[in-house]
Design an enzyme around this catalytic site. Structure first.
Site, PDB file in Angstrom:
ATOM      1  N   SER A 105     -17.589   7.158 -37.432  1.00 46.88           N
ATOM      2  CA  SER A 105     -16.826   7.897 -35.996  1.00 46.88           C
ATOM      3  C   SER A 105     -15.450   7.521 -35.961  1.00 46.88           C
ATOM      4  CB  SER A 105     -17.771   7.318 -34.643  1.00 46.88           C
ATOM      5  OG  SER A 105     -17.800   6.246 -34.479  1.00 46.88           O
ATOM      6  N   ALA A 148     -16.542  10.620 -27.597  1.00 46.90           N
ATOM      7  CA  ALA A 148     -15.838  11.510 -28.049  1.00 46.90           C
ATOM      8  C   ALA A 148     -16.493  12.468 -29.284  1.00 46.90           C
ATOM      9  CB  ALA A 148     -14.752  10.782 -29.095  1.00 46.90           C
ATOM     10  N   GLU A 206       1.117   3.865   2.017  1.00 48.48           N
ATOM     11  CA  GLU A 206       1.925   4.191   3.238  1.00 48.48           C
ATOM     12  C   GLU A 206       3.085   3.440   3.276  1.00 48.48           C
ATOM     13  OE1 GLU A 206      -1.269   3.046   2.600  1.00 48.48           O
ATOM     14  OE2 GLU A 206      -2.526   4.055   4.316  1.00 48.48           O
ATOM     15  N   HIS A 222       0.847  -1.106  -0.105  1.00 54.10           N
ATOM     16  CA  HIS A 222      -0.070   0.094   0.038  1.00 54.10           C
ATOM     17  C   HIS A 222       0.918   1.286   0.009  1.00 54.10           C
ATOM     18  CE1 HIS A 222      -3.889  -2.072   1.620  1.00 54.10           C
ATOM     19  NE2 HIS A 222      -3.394  -2.345   0.289  1.00 54.10           N
ATOM     20  N   ARG A 244      -6.143  -2.290 -24.916  1.00 50.54           N
ATOM     21  CA  ARG A 244      -4.790  -2.975 -25.478  1.00 50.54           C
ATOM     22  C   ARG A 244      -3.659  -1.444 -25.569  1.00 50.54           C
ATOM     23  NH1 ARG A 244      -9.201  -3.078 -28.560  1.00 50.54           N
ATOM     24  NH2 ARG A 244      -8.599  -1.545 -30.222  1.00 50.54           N
ATOM     25  N   LEU A 261     -13.438  -3.537 -27.704  1.00 51.43           N
ATOM     26  CA  LEU A 261     -13.835  -3.289 -26.509  1.00 51.43           C
ATOM     27  C   LEU A 261     -12.731  -3.809 -25.453  1.00 51.43           C
ATOM     28  CD1 LEU A 261     -17.810  -3.280 -26.122  1.00 51.43           C
ATOM     29  CD2 LEU A 261     -16.001  -1.454 -26.544  1.00 51.43           C
TER      30      LEU A 261
HETATM   31  N1  LIG Z   1     -17.994   9.284 -30.982  1.00 54.76           N
HETATM   32  C1  LIG Z   1     -18.209   8.350 -29.954  1.00 54.76           C
HETATM   33  O1  LIG Z   1     -17.856   8.635 -28.778  1.00 54.76           O
HETATM   34  C2  LIG Z   1     -19.143   7.310 -30.331  1.00 54.76           C
HETATM   35  C3  LIG Z   1     -19.250   6.238 -29.385  1.00 54.76           C
HETATM   36  C4  LIG Z   1     -20.407   5.090 -29.514  1.00 54.76           C
HETATM   37  C5  LIG Z   1     -21.007   5.136 -30.684  1.00 54.76           C
HETATM   38  N2  LIG Z   1     -20.655   6.333 -31.597  1.00 54.76           N
HETATM   39  C6  LIG Z   1     -21.594   6.064 -33.061  1.00 54.76           C
HETATM   40  O2  LIG Z   1     -22.897   5.994 -32.818  1.00 54.76           O
HETATM   41  C7  LIG Z   1     -23.958   5.228 -33.679  1.00 54.76           C
HETATM   42  C8  LIG Z   1     -24.526   4.276 -32.894  1.00 54.76           C
HETATM   43  O3  LIG Z   1     -25.187   4.696 -31.931  1.00 54.76           O
HETATM   44  P1  LIG Z   1     -26.895   4.646 -31.720  1.00 54.76           P
HETATM   45  O4  LIG Z   1     -27.227   5.871 -30.907  1.00 54.76           O
HETATM   46  O5  LIG Z   1     -27.406   4.755 -33.037  1.00 54.76           O
HETATM   47  O6  LIG Z   1     -27.032   3.469 -30.979  1.00 54.76           O
HETATM   48  P2  LIG Z   1     -26.665   2.806 -29.708  1.00 54.76           P
HETATM   49  O7  LIG Z   1     -26.825   3.597 -28.465  1.00 54.76           O
HETATM   50  O8  LIG Z   1     -25.223   2.198 -29.728  1.00 54.76           O
HETATM   51  O9  LIG Z   1     -27.457   1.310 -29.606  1.00 54.76           O
HETATM   52  C9  LIG Z   1     -28.765   1.500 -29.615  1.00 54.76           C
HETATM   53  C10 LIG Z   1     -29.206   0.332 -29.064  1.00 54.76           C
HETATM   54  O10 LIG Z   1     -28.844  -0.144 -27.971  1.00 54.76           O
HETATM   55  C11 LIG Z   1     -30.102  -0.732 -27.266  1.00 54.76           C
HETATM   56  N3  LIG Z   1     -30.365  -0.118 -26.308  1.00 54.76           N
HETATM   57  C12 LIG Z   1     -30.563   1.283 -26.016  1.00 54.76           C
HETATM   58  N4  LIG Z   1     -31.374   1.659 -25.038  1.00 54.76           N
HETATM   59  C13 LIG Z   1     -31.333   0.363 -24.564  1.00 54.76           C
HETATM   60  C14 LIG Z   1     -32.209   0.040 -23.265  1.00 54.76           C
HETATM   61  N5  LIG Z   1     -32.774   0.851 -22.302  1.00 54.76           N
HETATM   62  N6  LIG Z   1     -32.078  -1.229 -22.825  1.00 54.76           N
HETATM   63  C15 LIG Z   1     -31.580  -2.417 -23.534  1.00 54.76           C
HETATM   64  N7  LIG Z   1     -30.973  -1.785 -25.062  1.00 54.76           N
HETATM   65  C16 LIG Z   1     -31.002  -0.488 -25.056  1.00 54.76           C
HETATM   66  C17 LIG Z   1     -31.043  -1.182 -28.206  1.00 54.76           C
HETATM   67  O11 LIG Z   1     -30.732  -2.380 -28.852  1.00 54.76           O
HETATM   68  P3  LIG Z   1     -31.676  -3.262 -29.530  1.00 54.76           P
HETATM   69  O12 LIG Z   1     -32.073  -2.534 -30.749  1.00 54.76           O
HETATM   70  O13 LIG Z   1     -31.219  -4.661 -29.772  1.00 54.76           O
HETATM   71  O14 LIG Z   1     -33.046  -3.049 -28.509  1.00 54.76           O
HETATM   72  C18 LIG Z   1     -30.778   0.105 -29.482  1.00 54.76           C
HETATM   73  O15 LIG Z   1     -31.301  -0.082 -30.636  1.00 54.76           O
HETATM   74  C19 LIG Z   1     -22.686   4.664 -34.575  1.00 54.76           C
HETATM   75  O16 LIG Z   1     -22.611   5.492 -35.748  1.00 54.76           O
HETATM   76  C20 LIG Z   1     -21.288   4.788 -33.832  1.00 54.76           C
HETATM   77  O17 LIG Z   1     -20.054   5.183 -34.683  1.00 54.76           O
HETATM   78  C21 LIG Z   1     -19.883   7.217 -31.585  1.00 54.76           C
END
Ligand SMILES: NC(=O)c1ccc[n+]([C@@H]2O[C@H](COP(=O)([O-])OP(=O)(O)OC[C@H]3O[C@@H](n4cnc5c(N)ncnc54)[C@H](OP(=O)(O)O)[C@@H]3O)[C@@H](O)[C@H]2O)c1
Length: 335
Positions: free
Chosen positions: A142, A128, A27, A25, A181, A178
């Protein structure tokens, strides 16, 4: 994350930090760096532990070294480790608690949360965005909004969480691995989690194909469970059903996932925020303008300016050309 400094007469005698699970730890590391701690003050961000765990009790080591005064920031809520302050006082050491309490609580927010709450994991969102607030361009691309330095930091961030999650659309569109790495290799890869009410996860995705090696979970609605299991038979993906987001998060906590990093997409992030189920946001902002695209939290209901919750900034950093701001919904302070 714990660090300790030993001082005497305003002079630093030794410093140390807890390098990794099972290592000495903070300390004890500080004492090892200091040949003579007689009469010293030990300043540390977490209450010294008083139990024999992976390493001997820090309180015993401090007393044995002749430390006169201990100043710590937050109490340790860990059931076995707590009580260090009382043990020190009983041994005649002067003890003070509360120095930079909020900063210290933010530093270890996932740990402090998990020690006191059992209904769900500590939930952090990571996104992001462009300067104009988009997480993907108009064509849903993205990769990559931020530069390599920010992405390296995300790999490090993942090592500190028990689980890393995305919505099903992100799993399908981006096909992410995910995994952590980066330069820091975790003891164990975080469990990969996909939220998808429908259970329609494509078996050809990279995270499905590697589910035999790295723990992977698909969280579905109870009615979709058998369909998802049929679809993913033999892949190693564990299908877990839960009612709504609250039920799904509760299932993760029951699987010992105490902290979860949710990496989007915007629909899942918005639903978590709407239900007050997000404790922290890591927002990386890149110096680009996309004009139109996928807004970071597009599906949220409008909030009046005078009713908007003001989150607490706990960290700001630059990574290459991008900025990171870390904000907490509120600071989780132990008793
Ligand atoms: N720049 C960034 O940081 C970043 C990060 C991540 C993603 N992205 C971009 O975001 C886009 C995708 O995002 P999106 O908003 O379209 O979708 P998303 O949030 O990745 O996924 C939506 C899906 O998540 C599931 N979901 C949502 N709410 C839920 C709930 N309450 N319980 C259980 N499942 C739930 C559902 O799946 P089901 O259809 O199976 O019900 C829904 O269709 C992509 O273009 C990706 O490249 C960008």
């Amino acid at each position: 994350m714990v660090g300790a400094v030993l001082l005497r007469g305003g002079q630093v005698l030794g410093e140390g930090y807890h390098r990794e699970f099972g290592a000495p730890h903070a300390e004890v590391a500080a004492l090892a760096a200091c040949p003579d701690a007689e009469g010293a003050t030990c300043v540390v961000n977490l209450e010294p532990c008083s139990h024999l765990g992976k390493t001997p009790a820090c309180t015993d080591a401090l007393v044995a070294a002749g430390v006169r005064r201990v100043v710590f920031a937050v109490r340790d809520p860990h059931r076995a480790a707590a009580g260090g302050a009382d043990a020190l006082i009983r041994a005649g050491v002067e003890v003070e608690c509360g120095l930079l309490r909020e900063q210290a609580a933010a530093l270890n927010a996932p740990f402090l949360w998990a020690e006191t709450r059992t209904e769900r994991p500590f939930v952090a969102l990571k996104l992001a965005t462009s300067l104009d607030g988009f997480v993907a361009d108009e064509w849903h691309k993205s990769q990559w909004i931020t530069g390599p330095e920010a992405r390296e930091h995300v790999h490090w961030l993942r090592t500190g969480f028990d689980g890393v999650a995305v919505g099903r659309a992100t799993a399908e569109v981006d096909d992410p691995q995910l995994t952590a790495r980066g330069a820091t290799v975790p003891r164990k890869q975080p469990t990969r989690v996909v939220f998808g009410r429908s259970g329609l996860l494509d078996p050809k995705l990279r995270l499905v194909r590697s589910a035999g090696e790295i723990s992977s979970v698909l969280l579905v609605d109870p009615g979709s469970r058998s369909q998802a299991e049929d679809r993913l038979t033999g892949t190693g993906v564990r299908v877990v059903a839960g009612e709504g987001l609250v039920g799904k998060l509760h299932e993760l906590r029951a699987m010992a996932i105490r902290s979860l990093l949710v990496e989007g997409g915007p629909r899942l992030a918005a639903e978590l925020l709407e239900r007050d189920l997000a404790d922290r946001i890591y927002l990386y902002q890149a110096p680009i303008l996309l004009g139109q695209g996928l807004a970071a939290f597009a599906t949220r209901q409008p909030v009046r300016l005078d009713a908007a919750v003001r989150w607490v900034p706990v960290e700001r950093k630059a990574f290459g050309d991008s900025n990171l701001i870390v904000v907490d919904r509120k600071i989780c302070l132990p008793e």
